[in-house]
Design an enzyme around this catalytic site. Structure first.
Site, PDB file in Angstrom:
ATOM      1  N   CYS A 147     -24.261 -52.583 -35.688  1.00  0.00           N
ATOM      2  CA  CYS A 147     -22.903 -52.049 -35.652  1.00  0.00           C
ATOM      3  C   CYS A 147     -22.336 -51.963 -37.071  1.00  0.00           C
ATOM      4  CB  CYS A 147     -22.014 -52.950 -34.788  1.00  0.00           C
ATOM      5  SG  CYS A 147     -20.299 -52.392 -34.685  1.00  0.00           S
ATOM      6  N   HIS A 186     -14.021 -54.297 -33.445  1.00  0.00           N
ATOM      7  CA  HIS A 186     -15.409 -54.126 -32.995  1.00  0.00           C
ATOM      8  C   HIS A 186     -15.468 -53.464 -31.624  1.00  0.00           C
ATOM      9  CE1 HIS A 186     -19.517 -54.780 -31.811  1.00  0.00           C
ATOM     10  NE2 HIS A 186     -19.011 -55.198 -30.665  1.00  0.00           N
ATOM     11  N   GLN A 204      -4.556 -37.926  -5.697  1.00  0.00           N
ATOM     12  CA  GLN A 204      -4.604 -39.199  -4.988  1.00  0.00           C
ATOM     13  C   GLN A 204      -5.445 -39.005  -3.724  1.00  0.00           C
ATOM     14  OE1 GLN A 204      -3.667 -42.145  -5.932  1.00  0.00           O
ATOM     15  NE2 GLN A 204      -2.352 -41.735  -7.707  1.00  0.00           N
ATOM     16  N   ASP A 212       1.627 -42.135 -19.729  1.00  0.00           N
ATOM     17  CA  ASP A 212       1.594 -42.186 -18.271  1.00  0.00           C
ATOM     18  C   ASP A 212       3.017 -41.973 -17.754  1.00  0.00           C
ATOM     19  OD1 ASP A 212       2.882 -44.596 -18.667  1.00  0.00           O
ATOM     20  OD2 ASP A 212       1.239 -45.831 -17.937  1.00  0.00           O
ATOM     21  N   SER A 213       3.161 -41.883 -16.434  1.00  0.00           N
ATOM     22  CA  SER A 213       4.460 -41.501 -15.867  1.00  0.00           C
ATOM     23  C   SER A 213       5.349 -42.701 -15.588  1.00  0.00           C
ATOM     24  CB  SER A 213       4.229 -40.759 -14.553  1.00  0.00           C
ATOM     25  OG  SER A 213       3.774 -41.674 -13.566  1.00  0.00           O
ATOM     26  N   GLY A 214       4.790 -43.899 -15.682  1.00  0.00           N
ATOM     27  CA  GLY A 214       5.523 -45.096 -15.295  1.00  0.00           C
ATOM     28  C   GLY A 214       5.320 -45.464 -13.833  1.00  0.00           C
ATOM     29  N   CYS A 226     -19.049 -51.668 -37.830  1.00  0.00           N
ATOM     30  CA  CYS A 226     -17.618 -52.001 -37.888  1.00  0.00           C
ATOM     31  C   CYS A 226     -17.376 -53.146 -38.878  1.00  0.00           C
ATOM     32  CB  CYS A 226     -17.101 -52.360 -36.495  1.00  0.00           C
ATOM     33  SG  CYS A 226     -17.265 -54.093 -36.074  1.00  0.00           S
ATOM     34  N   ASP A 285      -9.075 -44.011 -20.075  1.00  0.00           N
ATOM     35  CA  ASP A 285      -8.305 -44.958 -20.880  1.00  0.00           C
ATOM     36  C   ASP A 285      -8.477 -46.328 -20.263  1.00  0.00           C
ATOM     37  OD1 ASP A 285      -6.337 -44.342 -18.543  1.00  0.00           O
ATOM     38  OD2 ASP A 285      -5.548 -46.133 -19.506  1.00  0.00           O
ATOM     39  N   CYS A 312     -18.692 -56.646 -37.927  1.00  0.00           N
ATOM     40  CA  CYS A 312     -20.144 -56.847 -37.950  1.00  0.00           C
ATOM     41  C   CYS A 312     -20.734 -56.743 -39.354  1.00  0.00           C
ATOM     42  CB  CYS A 312     -20.831 -55.847 -37.021  1.00  0.00           C
ATOM     43  SG  CYS A 312     -20.432 -56.136 -35.288  1.00  0.00           S
TER      44      CYS A 312
END
Ligand code: ZN
Length: 376
Positions: A305, A336, A190, A93-95, A307, A267, A310
């Site tokens: 699941c 998980h 924006q 990201d740009s900060g 993972c 994200d 699990c």
């Protein structure tokens, strides 16, 4: 590093899309969920474990890394990929967002933002030019324009002024980024929840020209209904042949709704943050492993699941290690949660490819409703 950054679209279903982002460091299957590695680590996870969950790309935070350990130090040590032992794509990201939410003594001018570090009070400056330089030093594959995200609540006039400042900064970011084959620069739309401002912002970005386009200023407390309201039209303002990234989203039902509306990348810290506070996300909804009713439960978190949490451990064990404050608690629940989020993305991609997204979404909501009845 010969291949140029580009996006290929494979299939659409309604507004939803599935495709591949090609980068010299590997392919990113879309719709993609990007785990957040704030301080050059996805907390409680080894990079190879993050990869094992199905992540193609990580997100790093410019604001945190510039303050600690510093972008120049990371560059001297071979760049962020080598530093954190992740050789696949990284988006930074740009900060801009975090300087406005975390830093002290902020002063915003046309030039940029001066601020004091929340860590040690030291003075810093972020501008389109310094943000591009820091992201270059980090070696980011996908660089984000420096923008301003106005704090809510804000008047429409304040949102408009902020958006126009961000568009001037977008041009400066583009100029400062230059031509870097194999690396991408994304513009950030924006305009709050106002359709005309969103369209004006999209037009400004398209006239500058970017490798991808983010939808910023959402998931900042406006609520899901208002967010989906914007997503009903905003992705359509952006070029169909470039990836669209919705920043900071989100919960599983936010992700599903955003993908239905044409978003390709997202994200969120949610799966890793929840994993450290005893919250698990499953197909049947949220499980609070702190709850006393799990103390004697020999079943896994989710019997379907695959993972490590699990397949190897009971709810009783996960409850115990959380209560005992053992580190493995955050490790297993984060694994998980990331596994579940990536499995959700894979399900969405397959459903779009097969033209059965509506059925997939109906099943998604039905499973969660079943979870509500079972009181997980
Ligand atoms: Zn699991």
């Amino acid at each position: 590093m010969s291949e140029r950054f580009h996006f290929t679209l494979h299939a659409t279903d309604g507004q939803a899309r599935t495709g591949t982002i090609h980068t010299p460091r590997g392919e990113i299957r879309t719709p993609a969920f990007m785990p957040v590695g704030t301080a050059a680590t996805v907390k409680a996870m080894l990079p190879e474990s993050v990869r094992a969950t199905g992540a193609d790309i990580l997100l790093g935070n410019t604001y945190h890394l510039m303050l600690r350990p510093g972008a120049e130090r990371i560059a001297r040590l071979g760049g962020l990929h080598r530093f954190m032992n992740w050789d696949r794509p990284i988006l930074t990201d740009s900060g801009g967002f975090q300087v406005m939410s975390l830093a002290a003594l902020r002063k915003l001018t046309e030039d940029g933002v001066t601020f004091s570090s929340h860590i040690d009070g030291s003075k810093h400056m972020l501008s389109p030019e310094t943000s591009m330089e820091i992201q270059r030093l980090l070696g980011s594959d996908i660089v984000m324009c420096f923008d301003e995200c106005p704090a809510l609540p804000a008047t429409e006039e304040a949102v408009a002024q902020s958006m126009r400042l961000s568009m001037r900064w977008a041009q400066r970011s583009r100029d400062a980024f230059g031509d870097r084959p194999g690396h991408a620069l994304f513009g950030i739309m924006q305009g709050g929840v106002t359709r005309d401002l969103r369209e004006e912002s999209a037009e400004a970005l398209k006239s500058i020209g970017f490798d991808g386009y983010a939808i910023g200023g959402l998931a900042v407390g406006e609520g899901q209904e208002a967010m989906f309201g914007v997503l009903d039209y905003a992705p359509g303002f952006l070029p169909a042949d470039k990836p669209r990234y919705l920043m900071g989203v989100g919960k599983p039902d936010d992700i599903v709704g955003a993908v239905q509306r044409g978003v390709d990348m997202m994200d969120c810290v949610l799966p890793s943050r929840s994993g450290r506070t005893g919250q698990a996300w499953t197909r049947r909804g949220q499980v609070n492993i702190k709850n006393a009713r799990h103390a004697d439960d020999p079943r896994p978190l989710d019997q379907d699941c695959t993972c490590p949490a699990c397949t190897g451990y009971s709810r009783a064990y996960l409850h115990h290690v959380f209560r005992a404050g053992e580190m493995i608690s955050g490790m297993l629940l984060t694994w998980h949660n990331l596994h579940y989020f990536q499995e959700l993305m894979e399900g969405l991609r397959n459903a779009i490819t097969q033209g059965r997204l509506d059925d997939f979404v109906a099943d998604f909501h039905a499973m969660r409703a079943e979870g509500d009845i079972l009181a997980l």
